[in-house]
Scaffold this motif. Structure first.
Motif, PDB file in Angstrom:
ATOM      1  N   ALA A  51       0.619  -1.257   0.073  1.00 23.78           N
ATOM      2  CA  ALA A  51       0.026   0.134  -0.048  1.00 23.78           C
ATOM      3  C   ALA A  51       0.929   1.301  -0.008  1.00 23.78           C
ATOM      4  O   ALA A  51       0.415   2.090  -0.573  1.00 23.78           O
ATOM      5  CB  ALA A  51      -1.147   0.066   1.083  1.00 23.78           C
ATOM      6  N   PHE A  52       2.020   1.329   0.567  1.00 29.29           N
ATOM      7  CA  PHE A  52       2.830   2.510   0.602  1.00 29.29           C
ATOM      8  C   PHE A  52       3.608   2.657  -0.442  1.00 29.29           C
ATOM      9  O   PHE A  52       3.845   3.813  -1.011  1.00 29.29           O
ATOM     10  CB  PHE A  52       3.847   2.227   1.956  1.00 29.29           C
ATOM     11  CG  PHE A  52       4.701   3.494   2.130  1.00 29.29           C
ATOM     12  CD1 PHE A  52       4.092   4.448   2.718  1.00 29.29           C
ATOM     13  CD2 PHE A  52       6.129   3.496   1.852  1.00 29.29           C
ATOM     14  CE1 PHE A  52       4.774   5.884   2.982  1.00 29.29           C
ATOM     15  CE2 PHE A  52       6.667   4.511   2.081  1.00 29.29           C
ATOM     16  CZ  PHE A  52       6.264   5.800   2.805  1.00 29.29           C
ATOM     17  N   THR A  53       3.878   1.663  -1.328  1.00 27.11           N
ATOM     18  CA  THR A  53       4.617   1.541  -2.432  1.00 27.11           C
ATOM     19  C   THR A  53       3.851   2.043  -3.833  1.00 27.11           C
ATOM     20  O   THR A  53       4.158   1.923  -5.013  1.00 27.11           O
ATOM     21  CB  THR A  53       5.604   0.762  -2.681  1.00 27.11           C
ATOM     22  OG1 THR A  53       5.015  -0.529  -2.711  1.00 27.11           O
ATOM     23  CG2 THR A  53       6.650   0.719  -1.711  1.00 27.11           C
ATOM     24  N   ARG A  54       2.490   1.520  -3.484  1.00 25.41           N
ATOM     25  CA  ARG A  54       1.197   1.246  -4.500  1.00 25.41           C
ATOM     26  C   ARG A  54       1.785   0.411  -5.640  1.00 25.41           C
ATOM     27  O   ARG A  54       1.780   0.687  -6.956  1.00 25.41           O
ATOM     28  CB  ARG A  54       1.155   2.884  -5.154  1.00 25.41           C
ATOM     29  CG  ARG A  54       0.376   3.721  -4.059  1.00 25.41           C
ATOM     30  CD  ARG A  54      -0.007   4.918  -4.774  1.00 25.41           C
ATOM     31  NE  ARG A  54      -0.562   5.866  -3.637  1.00 25.41           N
ATOM     32  CZ  ARG A  54      -0.930   6.860  -3.710  1.00 25.41           C
ATOM     33  NH1 ARG A  54      -0.714   7.548  -5.034  1.00 25.41           N
ATOM     34  NH2 ARG A  54      -1.568   7.637  -2.805  1.00 25.41           N
ATOM     35  N   ASP A  55       2.436  -0.880  -5.264  1.00 27.08           N
ATOM     36  CA  ASP A  55       2.681  -1.739  -6.250  1.00 27.08           C
ATOM     37  C   ASP A  55       1.915  -3.059  -6.005  1.00 27.08           C
ATOM     38  O   ASP A  55       2.183  -3.380  -4.755  1.00 27.08           O
ATOM     39  CB  ASP A  55       4.301  -1.937  -5.941  1.00 27.08           C
ATOM     40  CG  ASP A  55       4.760  -2.897  -6.819  1.00 27.08           C
ATOM     41  OD1 ASP A  55       4.164  -2.943  -8.140  1.00 27.08           O
ATOM     42  OD2 ASP A  55       5.720  -3.395  -6.798  1.00 27.08           O
ATOM     43  N   ALA A  56       1.268  -3.714  -6.945  1.00 27.17           N
ATOM     44  CA  ALA A  56       0.596  -4.781  -6.650  1.00 27.17           C
ATOM     45  C   ALA A  56       1.140  -6.055  -6.816  1.00 27.17           C
ATOM     46  O   ALA A  56       0.420  -7.066  -6.994  1.00 27.17           O
ATOM     47  CB  ALA A  56      -0.714  -4.596  -7.524  1.00 27.17           C
ATOM     48  N   THR A  57       2.313  -6.187  -6.927  1.00 26.37           N
ATOM     49  CA  THR A  57       3.073  -7.481  -7.647  1.00 26.37           C
ATOM     50  C   THR A  57       3.336  -8.222  -6.365  1.00 26.37           C
ATOM     51  O   THR A  57       3.368  -9.632  -6.481  1.00 26.37           O
ATOM     52  CB  THR A  57       4.827  -7.211  -8.131  1.00 26.37           C
ATOM     53  OG1 THR A  57       5.115  -6.304  -6.991  1.00 26.37           O
ATOM     54  CG2 THR A  57       4.331  -6.475  -9.354  1.00 26.37           C
ATOM     55  N   SER A  58       2.981  -7.761  -5.127  1.00 28.30           N
ATOM     56  CA  SER A  58       3.227  -8.698  -3.891  1.00 28.30           C
ATOM     57  C   SER A  58       1.815  -9.394  -3.674  1.00 28.30           C
ATOM     58  O   SER A  58       1.716 -10.136  -2.412  1.00 28.30           O
ATOM     59  CB  SER A  58       3.494  -8.058  -2.755  1.00 28.30           C
ATOM     60  OG  SER A  58       2.947  -7.144  -2.490  1.00 28.30           O
ATOM     61  N   LEU A  59       0.753  -9.049  -4.383  1.00 27.54           N
ATOM     62  CA  LEU A  59      -0.585  -9.590  -3.846  1.00 27.54           C
ATOM     63  C   LEU A  59      -0.692 -10.959  -3.851  1.00 27.54           C
ATOM     64  O   LEU A  59      -1.428 -11.807  -3.110  1.00 27.54           O
ATOM     65  CB  LEU A  59      -1.702  -9.071  -4.778  1.00 27.54           C
ATOM     66  CG  LEU A  59      -1.814  -7.520  -4.399  1.00 27.54           C
ATOM     67  CD1 LEU A  59      -3.147  -6.954  -5.221  1.00 27.54           C
ATOM     68  CD2 LEU A  59      -2.372  -7.385  -2.892  1.00 27.54           C
ATOM     69  N   PRO A  60      -0.121 -12.064  -5.149  1.00 27.70           N
ATOM     70  CA  PRO A  60      -0.082 -13.241  -5.196  1.00 27.70           C
ATOM     71  C   PRO A  60       0.624 -13.843  -3.511  1.00 27.70           C
ATOM     72  O   PRO A  60       0.273 -14.795  -3.141  1.00 27.70           O
ATOM     73  CB  PRO A  60       0.715 -13.798  -6.551  1.00 27.70           C
ATOM     74  CG  PRO A  60       0.596 -12.417  -7.300  1.00 27.70           C
ATOM     75  CD  PRO A  60       0.432 -11.386  -6.413  1.00 27.70           C
ATOM     76  N   ILE A  61       1.653 -13.063  -3.315  1.00 28.12           N
ATOM     77  CA  ILE A  61       2.501 -13.602  -2.093  1.00 28.12           C
ATOM     78  C   ILE A  61       1.417 -13.487  -0.906  1.00 28.12           C
ATOM     79  O   ILE A  61       1.377 -14.527  -0.115  1.00 28.12           O
ATOM     80  CB  ILE A  61       3.735 -12.799  -1.838  1.00 28.12           C
ATOM     81  CG1 ILE A  61       4.725 -13.231  -2.927  1.00 28.12           C
ATOM     82  CG2 ILE A  61       4.184 -13.108  -0.545  1.00 28.12           C
ATOM     83  CD1 ILE A  61       5.638 -12.071  -2.959  1.00 28.12           C
ATOM     84  N   LEU A  62       0.610 -12.517  -0.969  1.00 28.88           N
ATOM     85  CA  LEU A  62      -0.200 -12.136   0.243  1.00 28.88           C
ATOM     86  C   LEU A  62      -1.370 -13.351   0.155  1.00 28.88           C
ATOM     87  O   LEU A  62      -1.761 -13.920   1.379  1.00 28.88           O
ATOM     88  CB  LEU A  62      -0.749 -11.169   0.188  1.00 28.88           C
ATOM     89  CG  LEU A  62      -0.187  -9.845   0.524  1.00 28.88           C
ATOM     90  CD1 LEU A  62      -0.819  -8.427   0.193  1.00 28.88           C
ATOM     91  CD2 LEU A  62       0.397  -9.777   1.891  1.00 28.88           C
ATOM     92  N   VAL A  63      -1.797 -13.740  -1.131  1.00 27.23           N
ATOM     93  CA  VAL A  63      -2.727 -14.685  -1.024  1.00 27.23           C
ATOM     94  C   VAL A  63      -2.165 -16.141  -0.665  1.00 27.23           C
ATOM     95  O   VAL A  63      -2.834 -16.637   0.081  1.00 27.23           O
ATOM     96  CB  VAL A  63      -3.367 -14.811  -2.475  1.00 27.23           C
ATOM     97  CG1 VAL A  63      -4.255 -15.940  -2.753  1.00 27.23           C
ATOM     98  CG2 VAL A  63      -4.269 -13.689  -2.927  1.00 27.23           C
ATOM     99  N   VAL A  64      -1.118 -16.499  -1.215  1.00 27.65           N
ATOM    100  CA  VAL A  64      -0.347 -17.907  -0.793  1.00 27.65           C
ATOM    101  C   VAL A  64      -0.099 -17.971   0.677  1.00 27.65           C
ATOM    102  O   VAL A  64      -0.401 -18.743   1.424  1.00 27.65           O
ATOM    103  CB  VAL A  64       0.839 -17.940  -1.563  1.00 27.65           C
ATOM    104  CG1 VAL A  64       1.421 -19.172  -0.948  1.00 27.65           C
ATOM    105  CG2 VAL A  64       0.596 -18.166  -3.055  1.00 27.65           C
ATOM    106  N   LEU A  65       0.229 -16.823   1.249  1.00 28.65           N
ATOM    107  CA  LEU A  65       0.442 -16.892   2.793  1.00 28.65           C
ATOM    108  C   LEU A  65      -0.825 -16.730   3.617  1.00 28.65           C
ATOM    109  O   LEU A  65      -0.925 -17.559   4.590  1.00 28.65           O
ATOM    110  CB  LEU A  65       1.242 -15.591   3.362  1.00 28.65           C
ATOM    111  CG  LEU A  65       2.863 -15.696   2.857  1.00 28.65           C
ATOM    112  CD1 LEU A  65       3.380 -14.209   3.155  1.00 28.65           C
ATOM    113  CD2 LEU A  65       3.458 -16.599   3.688  1.00 28.65           C
TER     114      LEU A  65
END
Length: 86
Positions: free
Chosen positions: A52-66
């Protein structure tokens, strides 16, 4: 925005330090397992805050897996934990 990032980082650091104390000093194995689950939730919150701070959505799959990993871990611990007879 930088002040919010500093506050969030400080709160996440406090949460991680308290969870690590519970992992080390937990009286039972179940307490330690719950603390590891909370640690996973704090890591998910930290990654989400960074995204959210960097406004980058590339880490969303990592969030889903975790998140799925944490859910499956909690369900399996609840399923296989010994029940006390009272």
């Amino acid at each position: 925005m930088i002040a919010v990032g500093i506050i969030v980082s400080a709160l996440l650091f406090a949460a991680v330090s308290l969870v690590l104390v519970r992992i080390v000093r937990g009286p039972t194995t179940l307490d330690r397992i719950v603390a590891v689950d909370v640690l996973l939730a704090v890591v998910v919150c930290a990654i989400a805050a960074e995204a959210a701070f960097t406004r980058d959505a590339t880490s969303l799959p990592i969030l889903v897996v975790l998140s799925v990993l944490g859910f499956i871990g909690s369900v399996s611990v609840a399923r296989f934990s010994p029940r006390s007879r009272r």
